[in-house]
Design an enzyme around this catalytic site. Structure first.
Site, PDB file in Angstrom:
ATOM      1  CG  HIS A 134      -6.115   3.880  -7.883  1.00 20.73           C
ATOM      2  ND1 HIS A 134      -6.355   4.512  -6.302  1.00 20.73           N
ATOM      3  CD2 HIS A 134      -5.510   2.782  -7.595  1.00 20.73           C
ATOM      4  CE1 HIS A 134      -6.090   2.913  -5.664  1.00 20.73           C
ATOM      5  NE2 HIS A 134      -6.115   1.939  -6.131  1.00 20.73           N
ATOM      6  CG  ASP A 211      -1.540   7.587  -9.061  1.00 28.09           C
ATOM      7  OD1 ASP A 211      -0.583   7.546  -8.954  1.00 28.09           O
ATOM      8  OD2 ASP A 211      -2.777   7.891  -9.179  1.00 28.09           O
ATOM      9  CD  GLN A 214      -0.217   0.637 -11.410  1.00 25.87           C
ATOM     10  OE1 GLN A 214       1.465  -0.749 -11.604  1.00 25.87           O
ATOM     11  NE2 GLN A 214      -0.692   0.259 -10.166  1.00 25.87           N
ATOM     12  CB  CYS A 375      -8.831   1.064  -6.032  1.00 28.01           C
ATOM     13  SG  CYS A 375      -8.380  -0.038  -5.031  1.00 28.01           S
TER      14      CYS A 375
HETATM   15  N1  PLP Z   1      -2.840   5.434  -8.295  1.00 33.52           N
HETATM   16  C1  PLP Z   1      -1.943   4.089  -8.648  1.00 33.52           C
HETATM   17  C2  PLP Z   1      -2.503   4.465 -10.151  1.00 33.52           C
HETATM   18  C3  PLP Z   1      -2.695   3.259  -8.408  1.00 33.52           C
HETATM   19  O1  PLP Z   1      -2.694   1.282  -9.673  1.00 33.52           O
HETATM   20  C4  PLP Z   1      -2.483   2.533  -7.566  1.00 33.52           C
HETATM   21  C5  PLP Z   1      -2.787   1.426  -6.107  1.00 33.52           C
HETATM   22  O2  PLP Z   1      -2.710   0.161  -6.942  1.00 33.52           O
HETATM   23  C6  PLP Z   1      -2.724   3.622  -6.195  1.00 33.52           C
HETATM   24  C7  PLP Z   1      -2.780   5.009  -6.697  1.00 33.52           C
HETATM   25  C8  PLP Z   1      -2.531   3.635  -4.612  1.00 33.52           C
HETATM   26  O3  PLP Z   1      -1.672   3.366  -4.395  1.00 33.52           O
HETATM   27  P1  PLP Z   1      -0.996   3.008  -2.603  1.00 33.52           P
HETATM   28  O4  PLP Z   1      -2.486   2.111  -2.096  1.00 33.52           O
HETATM   29  O5  PLP Z   1      -0.059   2.595  -2.540  1.00 33.52           O
HETATM   30  O6  PLP Z   1      -1.491   4.129  -2.481  1.00 33.52           O
END
Ligand code: PLP
Length: 417
Positions: A134, A211, A214, A375
Site C-alpha cells: 500500500h 502492515d 488487512q 493505493c
Molecule cells: N496498509 C494497507 C494494507 C491498507 O489496506 C491500508 C488501507 O487501506 C493502509 C495501509 C492505510 O490505512 P489507513 O488509511 O487506515 O491509515
C-alpha cells in the site's frame, strides 16, 4: 455426528443475529436497493456494541485523560488505558508500554519512519519492501530515502500475486536494516508468509515491520510468537471508528525511538531551556488522542473475540471460495490475485468494462465495492492495468451477498455487450 459436521456446527454463525448488530445493514443504498456492503477492505462496518461504547463516552463520560483530577477524567483515563491493555492482550504483546495509539496505519508507519528510521538508517543502508505494498508502506520510506540516502529494494511478485521468496531472500543482506511488508494485500488478498520473511530478516539482523491493516479483523495475530519488531493496524478496518490505530513495537526498540511529535502529555518537565520526555507509551503520543476511538476499539476487539476467529475465518473462506467459483464462470472476467494463501478479497477486471464503470453499475444495484488502484499503483503497473474492481468480504456477509454481486456483474456486462 462426525468431526467435520461438529466443526461446522461450531463455526457456523448466526447471521441474523450478527447482521442485526450492524444498524447500517438495515438501510438502503441507491435506488432504494438493499445495501450489499462488499467494501470491507476500505473500512469495516461498526456494530452497535462499538457505537454504544463511543456514544457512552461522549454522551456521559466526555473528558480529557491523564491530566485531570476530577472523576470523569479519571474514568476516561481508566477506559483509555484499559483499551491499551485490551489491544495488548489482543495481539499478545508483552506489555502495554509496547502499544502506541496512533490515528491509524499510515500514521504508525510514518512514526516508525520519522523516529526510528531517522535515528537508525543512514546513507547506503537498505530497506526491503514488496511490490504489493500500500502507498502507506512505500511513500514514508521514499521520504526517508530523500532525507538519508538509504536504498529501497523492492521484492518482486509472481503473476498470481505471491511474493517471490527466493528473490526476497537475495535482497536481504547484512546491509538490510528493515524489512517492511504487508501481511495481507489489500488489492490482491495475498497472505504473505510472514514467519518465513521474519526468519530471513533475523538471519541478517534486520528489523521487521508488518502492515497488518488487512489482517487483524480476519485472523489471530500474536506478536510474540511472530517475533516481529513492529506491527501496525487501523481501528476502522477492525469494526471501530476512524481516527484510531496502533503501533506495536518491541519495548527496547520503542525506548530507543526519539519522540516524533512534541507537545502535551509526552513530557516529564518543560523549561524554556530544556524538556525531558515522559516514559513509554506517552512519549510517543503527543497531544490529546482519540479517546472515544480507543474506547471503541476495545469494544470492537471484544466483539470480534466473542464471535471468534475460527468462525470468522470459516465464514470468510466459504465466501471467497463461493464467489471465486461463480465469477470464474463469467466470460471475460479475470481475477487479479490468485495466491494459494488468500484472504476474502476478490479483485477483478472485465474485458471491455472499465473498473470504475463496473463499480458504478454495481452501485446502481446496491452493491458497494471499490474501484481504483486501491493505493497500490506500483502493483497495478506490475499487472499492466489501471485499476481493478474489488469486492472484499467480512463475516457479516453471506452467500446471498455474493449472489447479488454476481448478478450485478452479469447485468453490468450486458450493458457493455
Ligand atoms: N496498509 C494497507 C494494507 C491498507 O489496506 C491500508 C488501507 O487501506 C493502509 C495501509 C492505510 O490505512 P489507513 O488509511 O487506515 O491509515
Amino acid at each position: 455426528m462426525n468431526r467435520v459436521a461438529e466443526n461446522l456446527l461450531h463455526t457456523k454463525l448466526d447471521h441474523a443475529a450478527i447482521r442485526s448488530d450492524f444498524p447500517i445493514l438495515a438501510r438502503q443504498a441507491r435506488h432504494g436497493k438493499n445495501l450489499i456492503y462488499l467494501d470491507n477492505a476500505a473500512t469495516t462496518l461498526k456494530p452497535r456494541q462499538v457505537l454504544d461504547a463511543v456514544y457512552d463516552h461522549y454522551a456521559y463520560g466526555a473528558s480529557n485523560i491523564h491530566r485531570g483530577v476530577h472523576y470523569l477524567s479519571e474514568e476516561a483515563t481508566r477506559l483509555y488505558e484499559g483499551a491499551r491493555e485490551t489491544v495488548r492482550d489482543f495481539i499478545n504483546a508483552r506489555e502495554t508500554k509496547e502499544i502506541i495509539f496512533t490515528s491509524g496505519t499510515t500514521f504508525a508507519i510514518n512514526l516508525v519512519a520519522k523516529s526510528w528510521g531517522r535515528k537508525n538508517i543512514s546513507a547506503g543502508d537498505e530497506i526491503v519492501i514488496t511490490h504489493m505494498e500500500h502507498h502507506a508502506n512505500i511513500v514514508p520510506w521514499q521520504m526517508l530515502r530523500e532525507e538519508t540516502g538509504c536504498i529501497l529494494n523492492i521484492a518482486p511478485i509472481n503473476d498470481r500475486g505471491e511474493l517471490d521468496m527466493a528473490a526476497l531472500e537475495s535482497l536481504i543482506t547484512p546491509r538490510t536494516k528493515l524489512v517492511s511488508v504487508v501481511y495481507t494485500s489489500n488489492s490482491l488478498g495475498t497472505i504473505n508468509p510472514v514467519r518465513d520473511i521474519i526468519r530471513l530478516a533475523k538471519k541478517h539482523g534486520s528489523a521487521v515491520l508488518l502492515d497488518a491493516a488487512q489482517t487483524v479483523a480476519h485472523t489471530k495475530v500474536d506478536v510474540q510468537n511472530l517475533d516481529c519488531d513492529f506491527l501496525v493496524f487501523s481501528g476502522h478496518k477492525l469494526f471501530a471508528t476512524s481516527g484510531v490505530g496502533v503501533l506495536y513495537g518491541k519495548r527496547a526498540i520503542l525506548e530507543g525511538m526519539p519522540p516524533f511529535m512534541g507537545g502535551g502529555d509526552m513530557i516529564k518537565s518543560v523549561t524554556f531551556e530544556k524538556t525531558t520526555y515522559a516514559d513509554l507509551p506517552a512519549r510517543l503520543e503527543a497531544g490529546t488522542p482519540a479517546i472515544g476511538g480507543a474506547i471503541g476499539l476495545a469494544a470492537a476487539i471484544g466483539y470480534v473475540r466473542n464471535i471468534g476467529f475460527d468462525s470468522i475465518a470459516a465464514q470468510e473462506k466459504d465466501l471467497l471460495t463461493y464467489a471465486t467459483g461463480l465469477v470464474s464462470d463469467i466470460p471475460g472476467l479475470r481475477i487479479i490475485g490468485t495466491a494459494a494463501e488468500k484472504a476474502a478479497i476478490l479483485s477483478f477486471i472485465v474485458d471491455g468494462v472499465h473498473p470504475h464503470d463496473m463499480g458504478s453499475l454495481l452501485d446502481a444495484e446496491g452493491v458497494a465495492v471499490r474501484a481504483g488502484h486501491h493505493c497500490t499503483q506500483p502493483l497495478m503497473t506490475r499487472f499492466k492495468i489501471p485499476a481493478t474492481t474489488r469486492a472484499s468480504f467480512s463475516f457479516y456477509n453471506t452467500r446471498a451477498d455474493v449472489d447479488a454481486l454476481v448478478a450485478a456483474i452479469k447485468k453490468a456486462i450486458e450493458v457493455f455487450a
